[in-house]
Design a protein around this motif. Structure first.
Motif, PDB file in Angstrom:
ATOM      1  N   UNK A   1      53.563  54.437  35.411  1.00  0.00           N
ATOM      2  CA  UNK A   1      53.658  53.017  35.778  1.00  0.00           C
ATOM      3  C   UNK A   1      52.284  52.379  35.974  1.00  0.00           C
ATOM      4  N   UNK A   2      51.395  53.090  36.642  1.00  0.00           N
ATOM      5  CA  UNK A   2      49.989  52.679  36.776  1.00  0.00           C
ATOM      6  C   UNK A   2      49.821  51.288  37.403  1.00  0.00           C
ATOM      7  N   UNK A   3      50.735  50.921  38.274  1.00  0.00           N
ATOM      8  CA  UNK A   3      50.614  49.655  39.012  1.00  0.00           C
ATOM      9  C   UNK A   3      50.459  49.973  40.499  1.00  0.00           C
ATOM     10  N   UNK A   4      49.514  50.840  40.774  1.00  0.00           N
ATOM     11  CA  UNK A   4      49.359  51.434  42.103  1.00  0.00           C
ATOM     12  C   UNK A   4      49.315  50.406  43.222  1.00  0.00           C
ATOM     13  N   UNK A   5      48.437  49.419  43.112  1.00  0.00           N
ATOM     14  CA  UNK A   5      48.231  48.456  44.199  1.00  0.00           C
ATOM     15  C   UNK A   5      49.497  47.649  44.464  1.00  0.00           C
ATOM     16  N   UNK A   6      50.084  47.121  43.415  1.00  0.00           N
ATOM     17  CA  UNK A   6      51.287  46.301  43.573  1.00  0.00           C
ATOM     18  C   UNK A   6      52.433  47.113  44.180  1.00  0.00           C
ATOM     19  N   UNK A   7      52.607  48.329  43.659  1.00  0.00           N
ATOM     20  CA  UNK A   7      53.721  49.142  44.137  1.00  0.00           C
ATOM     21  C   UNK A   7      53.537  49.544  45.599  1.00  0.00           C
ATOM     22  N   UNK A   8      52.345  50.033  45.943  1.00  0.00           N
ATOM     23  CA  UNK A   8      52.119  50.479  47.318  1.00  0.00           C
ATOM     24  C   UNK A   8      52.241  49.334  48.313  1.00  0.00           C
ATOM     25  N   UNK A   9      51.743  48.172  47.957  1.00  0.00           N
ATOM     26  CA  UNK A   9      51.891  47.036  48.865  1.00  0.00           C
ATOM     27  C   UNK A   9      53.355  46.700  49.087  1.00  0.00           C
ATOM     28  N   UNK A  10      54.141  46.773  48.025  1.00  0.00           N
ATOM     29  CA  UNK A  10      55.572  46.525  48.168  1.00  0.00           C
ATOM     30  C   UNK A  10      56.234  47.542  49.076  1.00  0.00           C
ATOM     31  N   UNK A  11      55.891  48.810  48.889  1.00  0.00           N
ATOM     32  CA  UNK A  11      56.457  49.878  49.717  1.00  0.00           C
ATOM     33  C   UNK A  11      56.054  49.703  51.178  1.00  0.00           C
TER      34      UNK A  11
ATOM     35  N   UNK B   1      44.504  42.936  48.440  1.00  0.00           N
ATOM     36  CA  UNK B   1      45.682  43.743  48.100  1.00  0.00           C
ATOM     37  C   UNK B   1      45.286  45.198  47.875  1.00  0.00           C
ATOM     38  N   UNK B   2      44.174  45.390  47.181  1.00  0.00           N
ATOM     39  CA  UNK B   2      43.698  46.749  46.905  1.00  0.00           C
ATOM     40  C   UNK B   2      43.340  47.471  48.200  1.00  0.00           C
ATOM     41  N   UNK B   3      42.683  46.764  49.110  1.00  0.00           N
ATOM     42  CA  UNK B   3      42.291  47.378  50.385  1.00  0.00           C
ATOM     43  C   UNK B   3      43.505  47.778  51.215  1.00  0.00           C
ATOM     44  N   UNK B   4      44.509  46.924  51.228  1.00  0.00           N
ATOM     45  CA  UNK B   4      45.698  47.256  52.021  1.00  0.00           C
ATOM     46  C   UNK B   4      46.399  48.493  51.458  1.00  0.00           C
ATOM     47  N   UNK B   5      46.471  48.584  50.136  1.00  0.00           N
ATOM     48  CA  UNK B   5      47.060  49.773  49.512  1.00  0.00           C
ATOM     49  C   UNK B   5      46.227  51.011  49.839  1.00  0.00           C
ATOM     50  N   UNK B   6      44.917  50.860  49.774  1.00  0.00           N
ATOM     51  CA  UNK B   6      44.009  51.967  50.094  1.00  0.00           C
ATOM     52  C   UNK B   6      44.200  52.423  51.536  1.00  0.00           C
ATOM     53  N   UNK B   7      44.262  51.469  52.442  1.00  0.00           N
ATOM     54  CA  UNK B   7      44.435  51.802  53.860  1.00  0.00           C
ATOM     55  C   UNK B   7      45.743  52.553  54.079  1.00  0.00           C
ATOM     56  N   UNK B   8      46.781  52.143  53.369  1.00  0.00           N
ATOM     57  CA  UNK B   8      48.074  52.810  53.514  1.00  0.00           C
ATOM     58  C   UNK B   8      48.007  54.284  53.164  1.00  0.00           C
TER      59      UNK B   8
END
Length: 380
Positions: free
Chosen positions: A197-207, A253-260
């Motif tokens: 899928x390779x949509x890491x940032x979008x997916x993780x933020x949604x989760x 968005x990228x930072x929030x996914x990273x922090x998660x």
């Protein structure tokens, strides 16, 4: 297989089933194995019937033990490699015979039974490859096994489903949606996200914006995929930092996914990645980015304190700026030993109930108390 051979095979299998009904399955297996030199196709049909019958009638653990001990050919990797798609043809013939005899659920029981075989990946890969239309049904059958089976079988299930997706990668997005909707097999979701899928940032933020407790139940096998996620996110952030016109929305968005993934899964930042984050903190004029970066620093204190001098300079600079009041609030909370307020602020900024290492906060408390804003210079 010619028509006559297939007809004879079906007749023999039907006779075996009738015998099993009369004298019992185990006795029938013994009786038919003692009659001359067995044709492997017939023996595979018998094994398939045994798997189906066992899944239908036995508890999970007993089914696992019996299927592995009785199944000889289908549990033999060398046999499967030697006979390849011929075995798949026999499995499909079995389903056809059972369907003609009124059993419309043979795939359901077979696929659950295959989970107990060491050759499950080879079998499902062959079945998927040979069924461009019905492979989705195979996957759906496996998905519905999850709640019936013990969680110990999650790895085997994920492995089988992933093998099917290797044949049809275009189905990865749909499958991931189904998994997330059902809240099952988080390991598989992580793997699909990284590989297909390779949509890491979008997916993780949604989760992370939802109740993500179920997603946190990852096995150690997922660690390698979270590291890959982290590497991709950091590459994206670094690219933005070096750009003349930084996309602050994308970076936030990228930072929030990273922090998660850092907070929930204990993924560590490398020294150069820490340096990028400190540089970004000193460069940005975005309040949102400042807040997110401060959260990351507090959650990964042990890693950021390795660059304590650079970090101190940037934090001192922030205390003098008017970009955000968060640095000053953190300082006040630390000076008054209000550690809980710091934790509450982190979780509020992130909208995530992340675990927060207490020891790291205590170390950061020492750093904040030592800051001298007037003497600060920016890190560029």
């Amino acid at each position: 297989m010619n028509t006559q051979l297939q007809h004879d095979l079906i007749a023999k299998y039907t006779e075996f089933k009738n015998t099993a009904t009369k004298i019992g399955l185990e006795e029938a297996l013994v009786q038919y194995k003692t009659v001359g030199q067995q044709d492997w196709k017939f023996e595979v049909l018998c094994e398939l019937y045994f798997i189906q019958f066992t899944v239908k009638t036995e508890p999970i653990d007993r089914a696992n033990k019996n299927i592995r001990s009785v199944t000889r050919l289908l549990n033999n990797e060398a046999f499967l490699k030697e006979n390849g798609m011929l075995v798949v043809d026999i499995i499909e013939l079995f389903d056809e015979i059972e369907g003609d005899q009124g059993n419309l659920l043979s795939w359901k029981y077979l696929l659950e039974g295959f989970i107990h075989l060491s050759t499950r990946s080879e079998i499902i890969k062959g079945l998927a490859k040979n069924n461009e239309i019905t492979y989705k049904e195979f996957i759906d059958h496996l998905l519905h096994c999850v709640h019936r089976l013990d969680s110990r079988y999650s790895i085997q299930l994920s492995e089988m489903i992933y093998k099917a997706i290797e044949e049809y990668p275009e189905y990865a997005f749909v499958l991931r949606f189904k998994l997330a909707e059902m809240r099952i097999l988080p390991d598989l979701i992580t793997r699909l996200t990284v590989v297909y899928c390779r949509d890491t940032v979008e997916f993780l933020n949604g989760i992370f914006y939802t109740n993500s407790t179920w997603f946190l139940a990852q096995s150690v096998n997922s660690g390698q995929y979270f590291v890959k996620m982290k590497n991709r996110i950091m590459a994206s952030i670094e690219s933005n930092v070096q750009s003349e016109q930084m996309n602050t929305v994308a970076v936030s968005f990228a930072l929030r996914a990273l922090i998660g993934i850092v907070a929930y899964f204990g993924i560590k930042l490398k020294e150069d990645e820490v340096a990028v984050c400190i540089k970004l903190l000193g460069k940005t004029r975005s309040e949102r980015l400042v807040k997110l970066l401060l959260c990351l620093i507090l959650l990964s204190a042990d890693q950021f304190l390795r660059k304590q001098n650079d970090l101190s300079k940037v934090l001192s600079q922030l205390l003098q700026s008017e970009i955000s009041e968060m640095p000053l609030l953190i300082l006040v909370y630390f000076q008054t030993d209000a550690i809980q307020q710091v934790e509450d602020m982190i979780r509020s900024v992130l909208s995530m109930q992340v675990p927060i290492p207490k020891l790291g906060l205590f170390e950061m408390q020492k750093l904040f108390r030592s800051l001298k804003p007037a003497a600060a210079t920016a890190v560029v």
